[in-house]
Design a protein around this motif. Sequence first.
Motif, PDB file in Angstrom:
ATOM      1  N   MET A   1       0.862  -1.164  -0.017  1.00 36.02           N
ATOM      2  CA  MET A   1      -0.023  -0.038  -0.148  1.00 36.02           C
ATOM      3  C   MET A   1       0.792   1.209  -0.065  1.00 36.02           C
ATOM      4  SD  MET A   1      -2.784  -0.703  -0.509  1.00 36.02           S
ATOM      5  CE  MET A   1      -3.660   1.072  -0.657  1.00 36.02           C
ATOM      6  N   LYS A   2       2.032   1.285   0.420  1.00 35.96           N
ATOM      7  CA  LYS A   2       3.028   2.321   0.401  1.00 35.96           C
ATOM      8  C   LYS A   2       3.372   2.627  -0.809  1.00 35.96           C
ATOM      9  CE  LYS A   2       5.097   1.909   5.108  1.00 35.96           C
ATOM     10  NZ  LYS A   2       6.128   1.370   5.787  1.00 35.96           N
TER      11      LYS A   2
ATOM     12  N   LEU B   1     -10.851   3.729  -1.707  1.00 31.13           N
ATOM     13  CA  LEU B   1     -10.911   2.376  -2.214  1.00 31.13           C
ATOM     14  C   LEU B   1     -12.036   1.527  -1.962  1.00 31.13           C
ATOM     15  CD1 LEU B   1      -7.040   1.413  -2.602  1.00 31.13           C
ATOM     16  CD2 LEU B   1      -8.505   2.579  -4.008  1.00 31.13           C
ATOM     17  N   SER B   2     -12.681   0.776  -2.909  1.00 34.81           N
ATOM     18  CA  SER B   2     -13.504  -0.239  -2.522  1.00 34.81           C
ATOM     19  C   SER B   2     -12.671  -1.477  -1.862  1.00 34.81           C
ATOM     20  CB  SER B   2     -14.475  -0.741  -3.684  1.00 34.81           C
ATOM     21  OG  SER B   2     -13.708  -1.602  -4.605  1.00 34.81           O
ATOM     22  N   PRO B   3     -13.363  -2.294  -1.191  1.00 37.00           N
ATOM     23  CA  PRO B   3     -12.502  -3.614  -0.763  1.00 37.00           C
ATOM     24  C   PRO B   3     -11.957  -4.382  -1.931  1.00 37.00           C
ATOM     25  CG  PRO B   3     -14.400  -3.161   0.602  1.00 37.00           C
ATOM     26  CD  PRO B   3     -14.547  -2.123  -0.536  1.00 37.00           C
ATOM     27  N   VAL B   4     -12.871  -4.377  -2.944  1.00 37.96           N
ATOM     28  CA  VAL B   4     -12.479  -5.218  -4.173  1.00 37.96           C
ATOM     29  C   VAL B   4     -11.266  -4.458  -4.848  1.00 37.96           C
ATOM     30  CG1 VAL B   4     -13.226  -5.759  -6.461  1.00 37.96           C
ATOM     31  CG2 VAL B   4     -14.816  -6.224  -4.577  1.00 37.96           C
ATOM     32  N   GLU B   5     -11.306  -3.202  -5.015  1.00 39.98           N
ATOM     33  CA  GLU B   5     -10.060  -2.489  -5.474  1.00 39.98           C
ATOM     34  C   GLU B   5      -9.004  -2.603  -4.734  1.00 39.98           C
ATOM     35  OE1 GLU B   5     -12.762   1.369  -7.569  1.00 39.98           O
ATOM     36  OE2 GLU B   5     -11.775   1.605  -5.639  1.00 39.98           O
ATOM     37  N   ARG B   6      -9.166  -2.536  -3.408  1.00 43.22           N
ATOM     38  CA  ARG B   6      -7.904  -2.795  -2.687  1.00 43.22           C
ATOM     39  C   ARG B   6      -7.480  -4.328  -2.975  1.00 43.22           C
ATOM     40  NH1 ARG B   6      -5.846  -0.197   1.845  1.00 43.22           N
ATOM     41  NH2 ARG B   6      -7.796   1.031   1.886  1.00 43.22           N
TER      42      ARG B   6
ATOM     43  N   ARG C   1      -7.254   9.367  -5.242  1.00 50.82           N
ATOM     44  CA  ARG C   1      -8.486   9.334  -4.250  1.00 50.82           C
ATOM     45  C   ARG C   1      -7.739   8.992  -2.960  1.00 50.82           C
ATOM     46  NH1 ARG C   1     -12.107   4.418  -6.294  1.00 50.82           N
ATOM     47  NH2 ARG C   1     -11.568   5.304  -8.285  1.00 50.82           N
ATOM     48  N   HIS C   2      -8.143   9.274  -1.677  1.00 48.39           N
ATOM     49  CA  HIS C   2      -8.019   8.996  -0.573  1.00 48.39           C
ATOM     50  C   HIS C   2      -7.887   7.210  -0.583  1.00 48.39           C
ATOM     51  CE1 HIS C   2      -7.201   8.235   3.898  1.00 48.39           C
ATOM     52  NE2 HIS C   2      -6.342   9.284   3.685  1.00 48.39           N
ATOM     53  N   GLU C   3      -6.890   6.711   0.190  1.00 48.30           N
ATOM     54  CA  GLU C   3      -6.768   5.132   0.345  1.00 48.30           C
ATOM     55  C   GLU C   3      -8.222   4.659   0.930  1.00 48.30           C
ATOM     56  OE1 GLU C   3      -4.286   2.092   2.970  1.00 48.30           O
ATOM     57  OE2 GLU C   3      -3.494   3.938   2.620  1.00 48.30           O
TER      58      GLU C   3
END
Length: 138
Positions: free
Chosen positions: A63-64, A77-82, A72-74
């Motif tokens: 994630m870094k 993010l949708s859980p799927v995108e993440r 956009r701010h972290e």
Amino acid sequence: MITPRRRARQFAVQALYQAQLNKEESAAIIAQNIRDNEYFAKADGELFTQIFFGAYNNQRDYMKRIRPLLDRHEDELSPVERAVLLMACHELSAMPETPHPVIINEAIEITKTFGGTDGYKFINGILDKLSAELRTTS
């Protein structure tokens, strides 16, 4: 026809998704729940294990790397995108034997299956930038 490798990636995304929503559950329990799925036998189990545990164990570092590329701010993010970004970041970082266009294409297709309407466009843009950073050659 879904290939065993695509199915492994789909299961890895589902496991990473579950890990986000159920933070008290251990990675081992989540992985076992996924393996208990009746369709898991059609997946590449070794690839699932590599991707899920690799992405899960390195998610802070990944994630870094991803964070500066986001528009956009972290937290937005949708859980799927993440989950898809973590999966692809792991493959780009730790699995040089897989060509980066394959990794990006797989991430796009999985996002089309599980994500929002235009989520795949967002994933494509981020992974294009990330692959340029992580892979100097194809």
